[in-house]
Design an enzyme around this catalytic site. Structure first.
Site, short mmCIF file in Angstrom:
data_model
loop_
_atom_site.label_atom_id
_atom_site.label_comp_id
_atom_site.label_asym_id
_atom_site.label_seq_id
_atom_site.Cartn_x
_atom_site.Cartn_y
_atom_site.Cartn_z
N HIS B 137 45.21 36.78 39.91
CA HIS B 137 46.03 37.94 39.59
C HIS B 137 45.72 39.05 40.58
CE1 HIS B 137 46.96 41.55 36.84
NE2 HIS B 137 48.08 41.15 37.40
N CYS B 165 39.45 41.72 33.49
CA CYS B 165 40.29 42.83 33.93
C CYS B 165 41.61 42.91 33.19
CB CYS B 165 40.52 42.74 35.43
SG CYS B 165 38.99 43.03 36.35
N HIS B 166 42.37 41.79 33.17
CA HIS B 166 43.68 41.84 32.52
C HIS B 166 43.92 40.66 31.60
CE1 HIS B 166 43.86 43.90 36.49
NE2 HIS B 166 44.27 44.88 35.70
N GLY B 167 42.85 39.91 31.28
CA GLY B 167 42.93 38.90 30.23
C GLY B 167 43.46 37.55 30.66
#
Lengths: 429, 218, 269
Positions: B137, B165-167
């Protein structure tokens, strides 16, 4: 559309740009058709060579800075990394190192031209003065740069020269502390010297711009030292001097290449290949060759403050040269006494250079004092020489080399100076 | 003395001879060659230096010390490399239809790995996973959560990676889940098996040719 | 201008003579050796480089570090990757700390720097009485380095002249600037057995090790000279062509030097 420049460029795109930012017209006027005296000799090549050299130094310097570590522990190692591991790092470094030598050789010849042909006289005083300022900036840049490899000579040269400033009355020690950033030449010193060494070349570039503007206002001097009288005396800068300067540039690159590729360490000091050691002073602390004459002047007198004052004065006296020299004749070609004095001055500089390379012992002390005394005597004598000297008869003009009032062999020769032979306050080119 | 009407040097410009143009052209061409030749060392000096290249040489890793279910992380060319000793249970789970149905690219169609790792376990030996530990990502290092759990770190967790960070989520073969920000599976670097206990990161097996820079997203 | 040229020549001669004047009267000048790497076309003799490496590795490295060389740099003297790996693997370097934070060691890799005989200068001084200089740049750090080092280790250890007393811990060397050196004679006949079968006399060993040291200090030399010949050749040609263009452009300008008029008021007869 009032105030827009009316461009004469044919190409529509270039015309659009030039109307709003007339760089093309400017280049055509200042370096294309610019009327330049047609009798330049190769001495007039050296200003252009200095500009090329400045660009070479900045280019190599920026790329070296990409790999250089300005810390006391890392500097020497980072330079070895540049020499051994960075692709063509050895070439960048050797060009930069020898470029400094080339720069000073070029500038010394350039300054000699100015002194010999009276280019410092009216109306070119500010051209000369910006030039002296440039020389001081160059010396500062070179000194700062030499410290960066952090070899023995880098460290000890920095120690000696920064210590000089303690001779300044009242604020001397404070100045030294500010230079050092500590109690001696050390890591903080190296870091700030790197920052300044990166900055000064761009200051030099700015002052070069002023220097060239000053030149273009007054127009160039020439080997005869007499003013341009008409278009007959000139040729357009392009193609005449673009071609001639190209020859000079090729010779410059040729000499430069011989040193870079075949004798890259000729001007270097072996001691600088040893990492800086604050506990061990080298047997002989010597600056690079281009500083040797001033080093000799510094050590000529036993007193510290006098030595420093004399050393700085030896350059500062150049600022007042336009007023020291009272002769109305510009070029040394027509000034027999001044010409002889210039020969002696050059010999004196070489003598002082030799003195600077030696320990101040034995005969070198005497030679150093004689050389220093003569140096200042030269400049002190100039005001008088101007009145006492009888100049040779000057030609009528650059195009017309016939002497005015020429009375043939055995004749008394000479007469009143033709108009324009003498330096006048302001004359349209 | 008066001058002639037309300055002589201007007259000369109207004459053209082939020899004159050739010489000037030769000089200009020579200057051009010179400029290009001078520019090359500057550009080449920007390439990685010899010591940088040497430091990026293949790295030998002793995997015998890694207990089953454990992971070690080594640095190679500035990137974290995950080496996981997968348990038989974990290896079995890699083939479970339930897991495959929630993966975005279960068969590794997207070119994120060498051909010798384009299989259901994305490695040479099924028991050792070798992956570049950089979330596809935005580049964070995913956290290692190998143990299956009904709740922790996420509901019905089969074992794998969760990026803080964003799963984004990956399984123990580095394959990315559907419906997470990361678009691709974790890259597999070039590596070879020197012995049952020694893997060499950064070198392809004999006969193979794979450059990590050729993947879609490191 | 004539007077000026003469002065310039005299001045240059004076400055050139300066180093000679600066020397002490009794410092022995190292005899010049006809090195394969001298001159604009010089190259390194590969066989000599490898013999010199053998001398450094087996004799000098016991006391002298060479910290700017990495084992991979031995490719420059002609060792194969396999040979380099073997050389490196025979040395031990510090490794990463183990899991309890204790220091470890590992065999060296080609990318590692040469192992130093002592961890720091203080240890060297304690063991030997003086700090042996690092040899990476030694050839450049001494004036006329190659000839000097060759003379120092190959020729210089002679009996002191009558009446000169050599204190304990020192040795007499006629090429060392202050004569008394702390380094014992490092080379002797047969110190190494050359892999290529060359007879290992002191002078041969000195010659070979200096070739190697010159390479270590100047690894760019061959590439530099090779490129230099092309650059200088190109510039000579370009100078010729630009000069011809310049002359052609200037051929029509009156009052310029070459058309018979001097600019200073004299015309040719």
């Amino acid at each position: 559309m009032a105030g827009l420049h009316k461009s004469e460029i044919q190409n529509p795109v270039l015309n659009w740009i030039d109307t709003r930012l007339p760089l093309i017209t400017l280049m055509q006027k200042e370096y294309g058709s610019f009327p330049t005296p047609k009798n330049f000799n190769y001495f007039w090549n050296f200003g252009a060579l200095a500009t090329i050299n400045l660009m070479v130094m900045i280019a190599t310097g920026v790329f070296l800075a990409m790999n250089y570590d300005p810390s006391a522990t890392g500097a020497f190692d980072s330079i070895q990394r540049i020499m051994r591991d960075v692709n063509y790092g050895w070439l960048l470094r050797y060009i930069h190192m020898n470029g400094a030598t080339m720069f000073f050789a070029i500038i010394y010849i350039h300054i000699f031209r100015g002194m010999y042909y009276g280019s410092y006289k009216a109306p070119r005083e500010l051209l000369w003065i910006t030039g002296v300022f440039l020389f001081l900036l160059l010396m500062a840049t070179a000194f700062l740069g030499y410290v960066l490899p952090w070899g023995q000579m880098s460290y000890w040269g920095a120690t000696v020269i920064t210590n000089l400033f303690s001779a300044v009355p009242l604020v001397g020690n404070w100045i030294v502390t500010l230079l050092w950033g500590g109690f001696s030449v050390a890591d903080p010193t190296l870091n700030r010297f790197f920052a300044l060494h990166y900055l000064l070349p761009f200051v030099i570039t700015g002052v070069v711009f002023l220097h060239v503007v000053a030149l273009h206002i007054t127009g160039s001097n020439n080997p005869l030292g007499i003013d341009v009288k008409s278009e007959q005396d000139t040729v357009p800068f392009h193609p005449y001097y673009t071609a001639k300067d190209s020859v000079g540039m090729c010779v410059y690159f040729l000499i430069f290449a011989c040193f870079v590729f075949f004798a890259p360490n000729y001007f270097g000091e072996p001691d600088n290949f040893i990492q800086a050691n604050p506990l061990q002073t080298p047997a002989a602390i010597v600056p690079e060759w281009y500083f040797l004459p001033y080093y000799a002047i510094l050590r000529a007198v036993p007193d510290k403050l006098m030595g420093v004052a004399l050393m700085f004065s030896s350059i500062l006296v150049w600022f007042i040269l336009p007023w020291l020299d009272t002769s109305p004749v510009r070029s040394a070609r027509f000034r027999p006494i001044y010409r002889a004095m210039m020969v002696v001055l050059v010999a004196d500089m070489f003598l002082l250079g030799a003195v600077g390379a030696h320990h101040p012992m034995g005969i070198w002390i005497l030679l150093g004092r004689v050389g220093t005394a003569w140096y200042f005597l030269h400049f002190c004598a100039l005001p008088f020489i101007g009145y006492l000297e009888k100049p040779l008869p000057l030609p009528e003009s650059i195009s017309n080399p016939v002497l005015r009032d020429y009375q043939g062999p055995g004749g008394s020769g000479g007469g009143p100076l033709p108009a324009g032979a003498a330096a006048k306050p302001m004359e349209k080119p | 003395m008066s001058s002639t009407a037309v300055p002589v040097h201007q007259e000369a410009e109207f004459q053209g001879t082939t020899r004159r143009d050739f010489l000037t052209l030769l000089a200009l061409a020579g200057a051009g060659v010179g400029v290009a030749a001078v520019a090359w060392p500057f550009i080449d000096s920007l390439e990685p230096a010899a010591d940088t290249l040497a430091a990026g040489e293949p790295l030998d890793v002793d995997v015998s010390k890694i207990a089953p279910g454990q992971q070690i992380v080594v640095m190679w060319r500035g990137k974290p490399i995950f080496l996981v000793h997968r348990t038989p249970q974990a290896i079995k789970t890699l083939q479970s239809p339930k897991l495959l149905s929630i993966l975005s690219d279960p068969n590794s169609h997207v070119a994120q790995q060498p051909t010798y790792a384009q299989n259901w376990h994305r490695s040479i030996l099924p028991e050792f996973a070798v992956m570049v530990g950089i979330c596809t990502h935005l580049g964070c290092v995913p956290g290692f959560f190998p143990n299956p759990s009904p709740t922790d770190p996420a509901p019905n967790w089969p074992g794998g990676y969760l990026c803080p960070c964003h799963g984004s989520k990956y399984d123990l073969a580095g394959r990315v889940y559907l419906g997470v920000p990361a678009p691709y599976n974790l890259p597999v670097p070039p590596y070879r098996v020197m012995s049952p206990t020694m893997l060499r990161i950064g070198e392809n097996p004999e006969g193979s040719d794979f450059d990590l820079n050729s993947v879609v997203q490191i | 201008m004539r007077a000026l040229s003469i002065t310039a020549c005299l001045g240059l001669a004076l400055t050139g003579a300066a180093p000679a004047l600066a020397q002490e009267a009794d410092v022995a000048k190292p005899p010049p050796v006809n090195w394969s790497f001298s001159g604009p076309f010089g190259t390194f003799d590969r066989a000599a480089l490898q013999r010199g490496w053998q001398v450094y590795n087996e004799v000098c490295s016991g006391c002298h570090s060479m910290k700017y060389m990495s084992y991979r740099n031995l490719a420059g003297i002609g060792l194969t990757p396999a040979q380099i790996k073997a050389v490196a693997a025979s040395k031990t370097v510090p490794g990463a700390p183990d899991d309890s934070g204790q220091p470890t060691t590992r065999p060296a890799l080609p990318s590692d720097r040469f192992v130093s005989p002592f961890p720091n200068p203080e240890a060297a001084k304690a063991a030997l009485g003086a700090v042996p200089p690092d040899q990476s740049l030694l050839e450049l750090a001494r004036p006329d380095g190659a000839n000097y080092i060759h003379a120092l280790v190959g020729l210089g250890y002679v009996d002191p002249p009558k009446g000169v007393k050599v204190p304990d811990g020192f040795y007499y060397n006629k090429y060392f600037p202050v004569k008394l050196i702390k380094m014992p004679p490092p080379l002797s006949d047969g110190s190494v057995t050359y892999a290529d079968g060359t007879k290992a006399t002191v002078e041969q060993e000195a010659r070979d090790v200096v070739t190697f040291l010159t390479y270590v200090a100047n690894p760019d030399m061959e590439q530099r000279k090779h490129l230099g010949i092309r650059v200088v050749g190109f510039l000579v040609l370009l100078t010729g062509v630009t000069y011809m263009v310049k002359k052609r452009i200037w051929s029509d300008v009156h009052g310029h030097h070459d058309d018979g008029h001097h600019g200073d008021g004299q015309t040719h007869a």
